[in-house]
Design an enzyme around this catalytic site. Structure first.
Site, short mmCIF file in Angstrom:
data_model
loop_
_atom_site.label_atom_id
_atom_site.label_comp_id
_atom_site.label_asym_id
_atom_site.label_seq_id
_atom_site.Cartn_x
_atom_site.Cartn_y
_atom_site.Cartn_z
CG ASP A 1 2.93 3.54 2.30
OD1 ASP A 1 3.08 3.00 3.43
OD2 ASP A 1 1.84 3.53 1.69
CB SER A 2 5.78 4.63 7.44
OG SER A 2 6.88 3.79 7.15
CG ASP B 1 4.82 -0.16 1.81
OD1 ASP B 1 4.42 -1.35 1.73
OD2 ASP B 1 4.75 0.50 2.87
CD GLU C 1 -1.77 0.28 3.05
OE1 GLU C 1 -2.93 0.75 3.04
OE2 GLU C 1 -0.80 0.87 3.54
CD GLU D 1 -0.35 -0.87 10.31
OE1 GLU D 1 0.06 -1.08 9.17
OE2 GLU D 1 -0.25 0.23 10.89
O1 KIV Z 1 4.74 1.82 5.63
C1 KIV Z 1 5.15 1.10 6.56
O2 KIV Z 1 6.11 1.40 7.26
C2 KIV Z 1 4.44 -0.15 6.77
C3 KIV Z 1 4.75 -0.93 8.00
C4 KIV Z 1 4.46 -0.18 9.23
C5 KIV Z 1 4.11 -2.26 7.99
O3 KIV Z 1 3.64 -0.53 5.98
#
Ligand code: KIV
Length: 266
Positions: free
Chosen positions: A47-48, A86, A117, A184
């Site tokens: 979700d980045s 995610d 998460e 993380e």
């Molecule tokens: O959203 C993401 O890219 C992540 C990773 C950085 C672990 O959760």
């Protein structure tokens, strides 16, 4: 380098063998294909996406529709790597039936597992999703969807009570049935302790060298994303400048009339 399809049980075997797990984010078919061919074990549609693709300041505005669309794209590009997607903010926090339905949508889009998460507070949700045979990856420590509770993107687990809490979170996530867990933003020594205490693999980001695997955001490791540079990122390429140079050269060629030339004309 792996040539056959990576399947879920491979990750447990890799931890047992001491083979490091390589994970990278991918959000579209083109990069999923390139990373797959480069031999990574796991692709994460993170979700980045919110920050590095959609231009949001954080991950909180990423929707299920965003994740389904990008999961489908990444799934169409990959051949061999395991694909994990995610669960975005509010897709699993409001209740278990909602969480199961949303996790299922990501599987229907092509993911083979979902990541969410939370530690002990998310254990019931992880258990419920895993119970319907949707593999779940946990994510503890610095959890970006909790940016406001944490007061920013801060390393977690530096004090004794925080350390105890993260050890407990890790145990709860494993006990709830997660197949792996992302650690993380935590001290390397704590990540090592958690890694040794768990039978499931740990995947680190900003958590030192002792995890069972590592993950990085693709734009960070390729040197494309410049808005901030966290200490834990190593840029394995510097692609921003060559991309910019290529586009400047194209613009100049269009403007001075040297492109298209006879070779590019019918
Ligand atoms: O959203 C993401 O890219 C992540 C990773 C950085 C672990 O959760």
């Amino acid at each position: 380098m792996a040539t056959r399809k990576t399947i879920m049980p491979d990750l447990a075997r890799m931890k047992a063998d001491g083979s490091r797990i390589v994970m990278i984010t991918a959000y579209d078919a083109l990069f999923a294909r390139i990373f797959d061919e480069a031999g990574v074990d796991v692709l994460l549609v993170g979700d980045s996406l919110g920050q590095v693709v959609l231009g949001h300041p954080d991950t909180l505005n990423v929707t299920m529709d965003d994740m389904v669309r990008h999961t489908g794209a990444a799934a169409r590009g990959r051949r061999r790597a395991l694909l994990v997607s995610d669960m975005p903010f509010l897709s699993y926090q409001a209740g278990v039936p909602d969480a199961i339905r949303n996790a299922g949508r990501l599987l229907q889009a092509g993911a083979e597992g979902v990541k969410l998460e939370g530690g002990r507070n998310a254990a019931e949700t992880i258990r419920a999703i895993a119970r319907v045979d949707i593999p779940v990856m946990g994510h503890i420590g610095l959890t970006p969807q909790s940016v406001h509770r944490m007061g920013g993107y801060r390393v977690q687990g530096k004090t004794d009570p925080q350390r105890e809490r993260l050890l407990d979170d890790a145990a709860a996530v494993q006990e709830a049935g997660a197949f792996a867990v992302v650690l993380e933003g935590m001290p390397a020594a704590l990540a090592e302790e958690i890694t040794k205490s768990l039978s499931i693999p740990t995947i680190g980001i900003g958590a030192g060298p002792h995890c069972d695997g590592q993950v990085l955001v693709m734009q960070d490791l390729l040197g494309l994303f410049d808005e901030f540079r966290p200490k834990f990122v190593k840029r394995f390429g510097e692609l921003r400048q060559p991309v910019s140079d290529a586009v400047e050269a194209y613009a100049a060629a269009v403007r001075d009339g040297t492109f298209p030339g006879r070779e590019q004309s019918f």
